[in-house]
Write an enzyme that holds these catalytic residues in place. Structure first.
Site, PDB file in Angstrom:
ATOM      1  N   LYS A  49      41.133  27.688 -20.865  1.00 14.64           N
ATOM      2  CA  LYS A  49      40.194  26.577 -21.065  1.00 14.64           C
ATOM      3  C   LYS A  49      40.882  25.357 -21.675  1.00 14.64           C
ATOM      4  O   LYS A  49      40.474  24.218 -21.419  1.00 14.64           O
ATOM      5  CB  LYS A  49      39.029  27.040 -21.938  1.00 14.64           C
ATOM      6  CG  LYS A  49      38.078  27.999 -21.214  1.00 14.64           C
ATOM      7  CD  LYS A  49      37.555  27.410 -19.922  1.00 14.64           C
ATOM      8  CE  LYS A  49      36.404  28.203 -19.342  1.00 14.64           C
ATOM      9  NZ  LYS A  49      35.946  27.648 -18.045  1.00 14.64           N
ATOM     10  N   TYR A 106      41.486  33.523 -22.386  1.00 19.21           N
ATOM     11  CA  TYR A 106      40.396  32.587 -22.089  1.00 19.21           C
ATOM     12  C   TYR A 106      40.621  31.239 -22.781  1.00 19.21           C
ATOM     13  O   TYR A 106      40.456  30.171 -22.173  1.00 19.21           O
ATOM     14  CB  TYR A 106      39.079  33.214 -22.538  1.00 19.21           C
ATOM     15  CG  TYR A 106      37.846  32.368 -22.329  1.00 19.21           C
ATOM     16  CD1 TYR A 106      37.315  32.171 -21.063  1.00 19.21           C
ATOM     17  CD2 TYR A 106      37.205  31.798 -23.418  1.00 19.21           C
ATOM     18  CE1 TYR A 106      36.172  31.407 -20.874  1.00 19.21           C
ATOM     19  CE2 TYR A 106      36.060  31.035 -23.256  1.00 19.21           C
ATOM     20  CZ  TYR A 106      35.547  30.844 -21.978  1.00 19.21           C
ATOM     21  OH  TYR A 106      34.416  30.084 -21.798  1.00 19.21           O
TER      22      TYR A 106
END
Length: 304
Positions: free
Chosen positions: A177, A173
Protein backbone atom coordinates in the site's frame (compact mmCIF):
# COMPACT_ATOMS: atom_id res chain seq x y z
CA UNK A 1 -35.39 20.61 -10.57
CA UNK A 2 -32.90 17.87 -9.68
CA UNK A 3 -29.14 18.43 -9.87
CA UNK A 4 -27.34 16.95 -12.89
CA UNK A 5 -25.71 13.59 -12.33
CA UNK A 6 -22.01 13.96 -11.61
CA UNK A 7 -20.85 11.13 -13.90
CA UNK A 8 -23.52 11.11 -16.59
CA UNK A 9 -22.13 9.37 -19.67
CA UNK A 10 -18.77 8.47 -18.13
CA UNK A 11 -17.45 4.92 -18.40
CA UNK A 12 -15.91 3.64 -15.16
CA UNK A 13 -13.93 0.51 -14.34
CA UNK A 14 -13.88 -0.64 -10.71
CA UNK A 15 -11.64 -3.58 -9.80
CA UNK A 16 -12.47 -5.81 -6.86
CA UNK A 17 -16.03 -4.55 -7.15
CA UNK A 18 -17.90 -7.68 -6.14
CA UNK A 19 -18.03 -6.88 -2.43
CA UNK A 20 -17.21 -4.28 0.20
CA UNK A 21 -15.70 -0.98 -0.91
CA UNK A 22 -15.58 -1.92 -4.59
CA UNK A 23 -19.26 -2.81 -4.68
CA UNK A 24 -20.14 0.41 -2.86
CA UNK A 25 -18.07 2.42 -5.36
CA UNK A 26 -19.68 0.74 -8.37
CA UNK A 27 -23.21 1.34 -7.08
CA UNK A 28 -22.39 4.96 -6.23
CA UNK A 29 -20.97 5.61 -9.70
CA UNK A 30 -24.03 4.03 -11.31
CA UNK A 31 -26.30 6.24 -9.20
CA UNK A 32 -24.47 9.26 -10.66
CA UNK A 33 -25.06 8.13 -14.24
CA UNK A 34 -21.86 6.22 -15.00
CA UNK A 35 -21.69 3.07 -17.08
CA UNK A 36 -19.70 0.40 -15.28
CA UNK A 37 -17.27 -2.42 -15.90
CA UNK A 38 -17.46 -4.39 -12.67
CA UNK A 39 -14.34 -6.49 -12.17
CA UNK A 40 -13.96 -9.21 -9.57
CA UNK A 41 -12.12 -12.50 -9.70
CA UNK A 42 -14.37 -13.90 -7.00
CA UNK A 43 -11.64 -14.94 -4.58
CA UNK A 44 -11.66 -15.49 -0.84
CA UNK A 45 -9.72 -13.46 1.72
CA UNK A 46 -6.63 -15.54 0.93
CA UNK A 47 -6.85 -14.93 -2.82
CA UNK A 48 -8.24 -18.37 -3.74
CA UNK A 49 -11.09 -18.23 -6.31
CA UNK A 50 -14.56 -19.03 -4.99
CA UNK A 51 -17.50 -20.80 -6.66
CA UNK A 52 -19.74 -17.78 -7.31
CA UNK A 53 -19.53 -14.57 -9.37
CA UNK A 54 -19.90 -11.53 -7.13
CA UNK A 55 -19.22 -9.22 -10.10
CA UNK A 56 -22.30 -10.56 -11.88
CA UNK A 57 -24.45 -9.99 -8.81
CA UNK A 58 -23.36 -6.34 -8.63
CA UNK A 59 -24.10 -5.93 -12.34
CA UNK A 60 -27.59 -7.27 -11.71
CA UNK A 61 -28.06 -4.75 -8.87
CA UNK A 62 -27.04 -1.89 -11.13
CA UNK A 63 -29.25 -3.02 -13.99
CA UNK A 64 -32.20 -3.53 -11.66
CA UNK A 65 -31.87 0.12 -10.65
CA UNK A 66 -31.89 1.20 -14.30
CA UNK A 67 -28.15 1.54 -14.81
CA UNK A 68 -25.70 0.04 -17.30
CA UNK A 69 -22.97 -2.40 -16.29
CA UNK A 70 -21.04 -5.42 -17.51
CA UNK A 71 -19.06 -7.95 -15.50
CA UNK A 72 -15.39 -8.80 -15.97
CA UNK A 73 -13.96 -11.80 -14.16
CA UNK A 74 -10.36 -11.66 -15.35
CA UNK A 75 -7.23 -11.55 -13.22
CA UNK A 76 -6.11 -7.93 -13.43
CA UNK A 77 -2.70 -8.80 -11.96
CA UNK A 78 -1.81 -10.40 -15.31
CA UNK A 79 -1.07 -8.55 -18.54
CA UNK A 80 -3.80 -10.41 -20.43
CA UNK A 81 -6.37 -9.82 -17.69
CA UNK A 82 -5.60 -6.10 -17.39
CA UNK A 83 -5.62 -5.65 -21.16
CA UNK A 84 -8.97 -7.42 -21.47
CA UNK A 85 -10.37 -5.26 -18.67
CA UNK A 86 -9.67 -2.06 -20.61
CA UNK A 87 -10.76 -3.70 -23.84
CA UNK A 88 -14.09 -4.67 -22.27
CA UNK A 89 -14.82 -1.01 -21.54
CA UNK A 90 -13.85 0.08 -25.06
CA UNK A 91 -15.66 -2.77 -26.84
CA UNK A 92 -18.82 -2.36 -24.75
CA UNK A 93 -19.11 1.41 -24.46
CA UNK A 94 -16.61 2.83 -26.94
CA UNK A 95 -14.68 4.81 -24.32
CA UNK A 96 -13.04 4.79 -20.90
CA UNK A 97 -13.07 7.74 -18.52
CA UNK A 98 -12.25 6.50 -15.02
CA UNK A 99 -10.29 3.63 -13.50
CA UNK A 100 -10.76 2.77 -9.83
CA UNK A 101 -8.10 0.34 -8.61
CA UNK A 102 -9.53 -1.37 -5.56
CA UNK A 103 -8.84 -5.13 -5.71
CA UNK A 104 -6.92 -6.77 -2.88
CA UNK A 105 -6.75 -9.39 -0.15
CA UNK A 106 -4.77 -10.16 2.99
CA UNK A 107 -2.26 -12.75 4.14
CA UNK A 108 -1.33 -11.33 7.51
CA UNK A 109 1.70 -12.61 9.41
CA UNK A 110 4.24 -11.17 11.80
CA UNK A 111 7.49 -10.61 9.89
CA UNK A 112 9.27 -13.59 11.46
CA UNK A 113 6.44 -15.84 10.22
CA UNK A 114 5.86 -14.17 6.83
CA UNK A 115 7.02 -16.47 4.07
CA UNK A 116 7.97 -15.56 0.53
CA UNK A 117 4.77 -16.89 -1.01
CA UNK A 118 2.58 -14.69 1.20
CA UNK A 119 4.77 -11.68 0.46
CA UNK A 120 4.63 -12.25 -3.31
CA UNK A 121 0.90 -12.94 -3.39
CA UNK A 122 -0.02 -9.69 -1.62
CA UNK A 123 2.43 -7.64 -3.69
CA UNK A 124 1.06 -9.21 -6.86
CA UNK A 125 -2.58 -8.34 -6.24
CA UNK A 126 -2.25 -4.97 -4.51
CA UNK A 127 0.72 -3.45 -6.33
CA UNK A 128 0.92 -5.26 -9.66
CA UNK A 129 -2.89 -5.26 -9.70
CA UNK A 130 -2.74 -1.45 -9.62
CA UNK A 131 0.12 -1.11 -12.10
CA UNK A 132 -1.19 -3.27 -14.95
CA UNK A 133 -4.72 -1.81 -15.29
CA UNK A 134 -3.20 1.67 -14.95
CA UNK A 135 -0.63 0.92 -17.62
CA UNK A 136 -3.20 -0.31 -20.15
CA UNK A 137 -5.65 2.50 -19.41
CA UNK A 138 -2.85 5.08 -19.62
CA UNK A 139 -1.74 3.74 -22.99
CA UNK A 140 -5.28 4.20 -24.33
CA UNK A 141 -5.56 7.73 -22.96
CA UNK A 142 -2.16 8.69 -24.35
CA UNK A 143 -3.27 7.48 -27.78
CA UNK A 144 -6.44 9.55 -27.47
CA UNK A 145 -4.48 12.67 -26.53
CA UNK A 146 -1.97 12.12 -29.34
CA UNK A 147 -4.88 11.89 -31.79
CA UNK A 148 -6.18 15.26 -30.59
CA UNK A 149 -8.92 13.86 -28.34
CA UNK A 150 -7.48 14.76 -24.94
CA UNK A 151 -9.65 13.04 -22.32
CA UNK A 152 -10.84 14.15 -18.90
CA UNK A 153 -9.55 10.88 -17.50
CA UNK A 154 -9.34 9.96 -13.84
CA UNK A 155 -7.62 7.23 -11.82
CA UNK A 156 -8.42 6.55 -8.17
CA UNK A 157 -5.99 4.18 -6.48
CA UNK A 158 -6.52 2.51 -3.11
CA UNK A 159 -3.83 2.76 -0.47
CA UNK A 160 -4.39 2.32 3.28
CA UNK A 161 -3.52 3.73 6.65
CA UNK A 162 -1.24 0.70 6.83
CA UNK A 163 0.65 2.03 3.83
CA UNK A 164 0.95 5.50 5.33
CA UNK A 165 1.88 4.57 8.90
CA UNK A 166 2.57 0.82 8.95
CA UNK A 167 0.50 -1.90 10.61
CA UNK A 168 1.70 -4.62 12.96
CA UNK A 169 1.30 -8.07 11.42
CA UNK A 170 0.87 -6.62 7.93
CA UNK A 171 4.38 -6.11 6.59
CA UNK A 172 3.47 -7.31 3.09
CA UNK A 173 0.21 -5.34 2.95
CA UNK A 174 1.77 -2.16 4.38
CA UNK A 175 4.65 -2.28 1.91
CA UNK A 176 2.30 -2.85 -1.02
CA UNK A 177 0.00 0.00 0.00
CA UNK A 178 2.97 2.33 0.46
CA UNK A 179 4.00 1.34 -3.06
CA UNK A 180 0.57 2.36 -4.31
CA UNK A 181 1.20 5.89 -3.03
CA UNK A 182 4.53 6.06 -4.87
CA UNK A 183 2.91 4.76 -8.05
CA UNK A 184 0.16 7.36 -7.72
CA UNK A 185 2.63 10.24 -7.48
CA UNK A 186 4.63 9.08 -10.50
CA UNK A 187 1.54 8.41 -12.62
CA UNK A 188 0.10 11.83 -11.78
CA UNK A 189 3.34 13.51 -12.88
CA UNK A 190 3.72 11.46 -16.06
CA UNK A 191 0.11 11.39 -17.28
CA UNK A 192 -1.02 14.96 -16.64
CA UNK A 193 0.04 16.04 -20.13
CA UNK A 194 -2.43 13.51 -21.56
CA UNK A 195 -5.45 14.75 -19.59
CA UNK A 196 -5.19 12.13 -16.85
CA UNK A 197 -5.50 12.90 -13.13
CA UNK A 198 -4.34 10.29 -10.63
CA UNK A 199 -5.15 10.32 -6.91
CA UNK A 200 -5.30 7.79 -4.08
CA UNK A 201 -7.52 7.16 -1.09
CA UNK A 202 -6.67 5.53 2.23
CA UNK A 203 -10.10 4.34 3.38
CA UNK A 204 -11.24 3.04 6.74
CA UNK A 205 -14.38 0.95 6.38
CA UNK A 206 -15.93 -2.39 7.23
CA UNK A 207 -14.99 -4.98 4.62
CA UNK A 208 -14.16 -8.67 4.62
CA UNK A 209 -10.54 -7.71 5.19
CA UNK A 210 -11.01 -5.27 8.06
CA UNK A 211 -13.84 -6.86 10.01
CA UNK A 212 -11.48 -9.65 11.06
CA UNK A 213 -8.30 -7.61 11.55
CA UNK A 214 -10.02 -4.76 13.42
CA UNK A 215 -13.13 -6.55 14.68
CA UNK A 216 -13.83 -4.28 17.66
CA UNK A 217 -13.79 -0.99 15.72
CA UNK A 218 -15.57 -2.38 12.67
CA UNK A 219 -18.72 -3.69 14.36
CA UNK A 220 -21.90 -2.09 12.99
CA UNK A 221 -23.84 -0.06 15.58
CA UNK A 222 -27.37 -1.00 16.62
CA UNK A 223 -28.62 2.39 15.44
CA UNK A 224 -27.52 5.80 14.27
CA UNK A 225 -24.74 6.65 11.84
CA UNK A 226 -22.68 3.64 10.80
CA UNK A 227 -19.26 5.28 10.51
CA UNK A 228 -17.59 2.15 9.17
CA UNK A 229 -20.04 1.48 6.33
CA UNK A 230 -18.10 1.28 3.04
CA UNK A 231 -20.71 3.50 1.39
CA UNK A 232 -19.30 6.45 3.36
CA UNK A 233 -16.06 6.34 1.36
CA UNK A 234 -17.65 6.17 -2.09
CA UNK A 235 -18.81 9.80 -2.48
CA UNK A 236 -15.19 11.01 -2.45
CA UNK A 237 -14.19 8.25 -4.89
CA UNK A 238 -17.02 9.25 -7.24
CA UNK A 239 -16.05 12.92 -7.09
CA UNK A 240 -12.38 12.15 -7.74
CA UNK A 241 -13.43 10.02 -10.72
CA UNK A 242 -15.61 12.76 -12.21
CA UNK A 243 -14.84 15.78 -14.37
CA UNK A 244 -15.79 17.96 -11.36
CA UNK A 245 -12.43 17.16 -9.74
CA UNK A 246 -10.52 19.13 -12.39
CA UNK A 247 -7.13 20.28 -11.13
CA UNK A 248 -6.85 17.70 -8.34
CA UNK A 249 -4.04 15.22 -8.98
CA UNK A 250 -1.18 13.54 -7.15
CA UNK A 251 -3.08 13.70 -3.85
CA UNK A 252 -3.81 11.16 -1.13
CA UNK A 253 -6.98 11.38 0.95
CA UNK A 254 -7.96 9.50 4.08
CA UNK A 255 -11.69 8.79 4.18
CA UNK A 256 -13.59 7.40 7.16
CA UNK A 257 -17.22 7.88 8.11
CA UNK A 258 -18.01 11.54 7.50
CA UNK A 259 -14.35 12.64 7.68
CA UNK A 260 -12.08 13.45 4.73
CA UNK A 261 -8.42 14.30 5.35
CA UNK A 262 -5.84 15.50 2.84
CA UNK A 263 -2.64 13.62 3.66
CA UNK A 264 0.49 15.73 3.31
CA UNK A 265 3.00 12.91 3.16
CA UNK A 266 6.75 13.11 3.48
CA UNK A 267 8.12 16.64 3.55
CA UNK A 268 11.35 18.08 4.97
CA UNK A 269 11.35 18.57 8.73
CA UNK A 270 14.15 19.91 10.95
CA UNK A 271 17.54 19.92 9.23
CA UNK A 272 21.13 20.74 10.11
CA UNK A 273 24.16 21.13 7.85
CA UNK A 274 27.56 21.00 9.53
CA UNK A 275 29.37 21.90 6.31
CA UNK A 276 31.66 18.88 6.54
CA UNK A 277 31.62 15.12 7.12
CA UNK A 278 30.64 14.10 10.66
CA UNK A 279 31.91 11.24 12.74
CA UNK A 280 29.27 8.64 13.62
CA UNK A 281 29.01 10.08 17.13
CA UNK A 282 28.58 13.60 15.75
CA UNK A 283 25.94 12.37 13.31
CA UNK A 284 24.09 10.76 16.21
CA UNK A 285 24.21 13.94 18.26
CA UNK A 286 22.84 15.94 15.34
CA UNK A 287 20.09 13.39 14.68
CA UNK A 288 18.94 13.43 18.31
CA UNK A 289 18.76 17.24 18.36
CA UNK A 290 16.70 17.21 15.15
CA UNK A 291 14.37 14.51 16.47
CA UNK A 292 13.70 16.65 19.55
CA UNK A 293 12.44 19.39 17.21
CA UNK A 294 10.47 17.08 14.90
CA UNK A 295 6.81 16.13 15.05
CA UNK A 296 5.99 12.81 16.71
CA UNK A 297 5.15 10.25 14.01
CA UNK A 298 1.72 8.68 13.83
CA UNK A 299 1.48 5.41 15.80
CA UNK A 300 1.85 2.17 13.90
CA UNK A 301 -1.54 0.46 13.55
CA UNK A 302 -1.92 -2.43 15.91
CA UNK A 303 1.04 -1.43 18.10
CA UNK A 304 0.86 -2.55 21.72
Amino acid sequence: MSAPLLCQGRVVIVTGAGRGLGRAHALAYAAEGARLVVNDLGVGLDGVPGPDSPARRVVEEIRAAGGEAVAHGGDIATTDGAASLVRTALDTYGRLDTLVNNAGFLRDRMLVNLDEEDWDAVMRVHLKGHFLPLRHAAAHWRSEATAGRTPEARVVNTSSGAGLSGSVGQGNYSAAKAGVVGLTLVAAAEMGRYGVQVNAIAPAARTRMTERTFAETMTAPDGGFDAMAPENVSPLVVWLGSAASAGVTGRVFEAEGGRITVMEGWRPGPSADGGTRRTPAEAGDAARKLLAEAETPRPVYGAR
